[in-house]
Design an enzyme around this catalytic site. Structure first.
Site, PDB file in Angstrom:
ATOM      1  N   ASP A  41      -9.985  -5.693 -30.637  1.00 42.86           N
ATOM      2  CA  ASP A  41      -9.518  -6.380 -31.767  1.00 42.86           C
ATOM      3  C   ASP A  41      -8.874  -5.488 -33.270  1.00 42.86           C
ATOM      4  OD1 ASP A  41     -11.140  -8.107 -30.519  1.00 42.86           O
ATOM      5  OD2 ASP A  41     -12.547  -8.608 -32.221  1.00 42.86           O
ATOM      6  N   GLU A  88     -23.501  -2.595 -27.766  1.00 43.39           N
ATOM      7  CA  GLU A  88     -21.964  -2.924 -27.660  1.00 43.39           C
ATOM      8  C   GLU A  88     -20.918  -1.726 -27.409  1.00 43.39           C
ATOM      9  OE1 GLU A  88     -20.623  -4.955 -30.801  1.00 43.39           O
ATOM     10  OE2 GLU A  88     -18.824  -5.706 -29.969  1.00 43.39           O
TER      11      GLU A  88
HETATM   12  C1  DGY Z   1     -15.193 -11.322 -33.187  1.00 49.34           C
HETATM   13  O1  DGY Z   1     -15.583 -12.430 -33.799  1.00 49.34           O
HETATM   14  O2  DGY Z   1     -15.270 -10.174 -33.490  1.00 49.34           O
HETATM   15  C2  DGY Z   1     -14.799 -11.536 -31.718  1.00 49.34           C
HETATM   16  O3  DGY Z   1     -14.328  -9.980 -31.158  1.00 49.34           O
HETATM   17  C3  DGY Z   1     -13.232 -12.390 -31.705  1.00 49.34           C
HETATM   18  O4  DGY Z   1     -13.238 -12.539 -30.446  1.00 49.34           O
END
Ligand code: DGY
Length: 433
Positions: free
Chosen positions: A168, A398
């Site tokens: 992201d 994670e």
């Molecule tokens: C989030 O909401 O952080 C997700 O990675 C979007 O896919």
């Protein structure tokens, strides 16, 4: 393995199974409770890989469930909102994709064919109708990439949102995102920072841009031409292109095995186009593959762990492979645990903030496959060993700081548990190829 590591590994195997079982909602698995309470696309595929280590039938159910909500145009959405959960933002009301169950309007990296190929090796007697149904769905999805995300047929697919890359908030997206107009974004309340410390998450400026892009898609009814022509963010991500390229080869192998020559040929043709297209992502000045902002025809000035994924795709000349492996060794020397998600020498490196530094188990698994492919099983094992150490020291987080090994992001994370079971655990015997 000594007796004590053996016992520890067996305990962790049991914990990993417990995490997958605990996050299992029956026919799909959430990435982690709280932070990510829905079905995510590539998370589910890694989860299927994890299930395949102890429950192959459940692995297939995960894949079937994800593909069941493929859009009529072939896209497999990145989130499927199966049960409303106010603890996540942006939810279905922001996406407004008009699907039932509601989904997001973008996709995620198509690791599915690669994992399905591995599952078929384990489950050689899988019912033929089911295997064919999965294969056809994957072909439609890959074809959607070629049409919707590469409308000019250049052999490089674009992402329309940083979330589409699955990685992201890489610094690679900062400049292309800086052109996104956020003036129309209404006030909103983030939920992610109620689950995880804000210093491990993207900033508000990032979120404003993420939401402006969701708003654009929504206002254009997620129409693929409108997005290709007008979306402010339109970037060829090295990671996405490499993962798709490998997936095309794996889909062709699945089709050959199921005797579908036409489909195998179509997947190979798309793979050839992507192989040629990958050339546009090579940046001699950086000494690696760099994402390309297709709106400005400008390479990213930064290197992320995605640059090692062309090794996994098998699209790299020997000379470039050696340069990339040299760079990887340099990065590994700069940190305690590899592979950092971002260049550890850069002043934008941040050891604990989401994709700006932390190590991700599933990226290590993919890079290790690339290293095996390029005759570096020693380095592949170094990555496996680092992943093992991270989990042994910090549990199934994670992601992890490459400097201290501290677990970051959500806890009891499904894909970390899955990669442990399918690869990182020293009890695991399967070869990574
Ligand atoms: C989030 O909401 O952080 C997700 O990675 C979007 O896919």
């Amino acid at each position: 393995m000594t007796k004590s590591t053996d016992i520890r590994a067996i305990e962790l195997d049991a914990q990993a199974i417990e995490i997958l079982r605990g996050n299992d909602c029956g026919t799909y698995t959430v990435p982690t409770k709280g932070l990510y309470p829905y079905q995510w696309n590539w998370d589910s595929i890694f989860v299927a890989l994890g299930f395949s280590a102890f429950d192959i039938d459940r692995a297939w159910v995960e894949i079937d469930t994800l593909l069941a909500d493929q859009w009529p145009d072939g896209m497999v959405p990145h989130i499927i909102f199966r049960k409303v959960d106010p603890g996540y933002f942006p939810g279905p009301d922001q996406w407004q994709t008009n699907r039932q169950p509601p989904t997001s309007g973008i996709t995620q990296p198509p690791v599915a064919a690669t994992v399905v190929r591995q599952l078929l090796e384990i489950d050689r007697d899988l019912n033929r109708d089911r295997a064919e149904r999965i294969m056809v769905a994957l072909d439609r999805w890959h074809q959607w990439f070629a049409t919707a995300r590469d409308p000019k047929g250049r052999g490089i697919v674009a992402i329309s949102h940083p979330w589409e890359s699955g990685r992201d908030n890489l610094p690679d997206w900062d400049r292309p995102l800086s052109f996104v107009d956020t003036s129309g974004v209404a006030e909103y309340q983030r939920r992610d920072t109620q689950h995880v410390d804000a210093d491990q998450r993207p900033t508000k400026a990032d979120y404003d841009r993420y939401l402006a892009l969701v708003q654009f898609g929504r206002e254009h009814n997620w129409n693929i031409e409108a997005i290709a022509n007008g979306n402010a963010f339109w970037v060829a991500d090295v990671g996405m292109n490499a993962i798709l390229l490998r997936a095309e080869h794996d889909l062709a192998a699945i089709a050959a095995r199921l005797g579908n020559k036409t489909l195998a040929k179509r997947a190979e043709q798309r793979a050839t186009r992507l192989e040629n297209g990958m050339e546009a992502l090579w940046c001699e000045a950086l000494g690696g593959y760099a994402s390309l902002d297709l709106r400005r025809n400008e390479h990213a000035k930064t290197l992320s762990s995605g640059i090692f994924l062309p090794l996994y795709a098998g699209a790299v000349s020997q000379e470039r492979a050696e340069r990339l492996i040299g760079l990887l060794v340099d990065w590994l020397d700069a940190v305690r645990f590899g592979v950092p998600s971002f260049d550890p020498h850069s002043d934008q490196f941040d050891a604990i903030r989401y994709w700006r530094g932390p190590v991700w188990a599933m990226i290590n698994w993919m890079i290790a496959m690339g290293l095996n492919r390029h005759n570096r099983p020693d380095l592949a094992d170094r990555l496996r060993r680092d992943t093992q150490d991270l989990v042994e020291n910090s549990g199934f987080s994670e992601n992890f700081s490459p400097i201290t090994g501290r677990g970051c992001g959500g806890d009891e994370f499904s894909w970390t548990a899955a990669i442990w079971l399918a690869w990182a655990s020293p009890t695991h015997k399967r070869a990574t190829a």
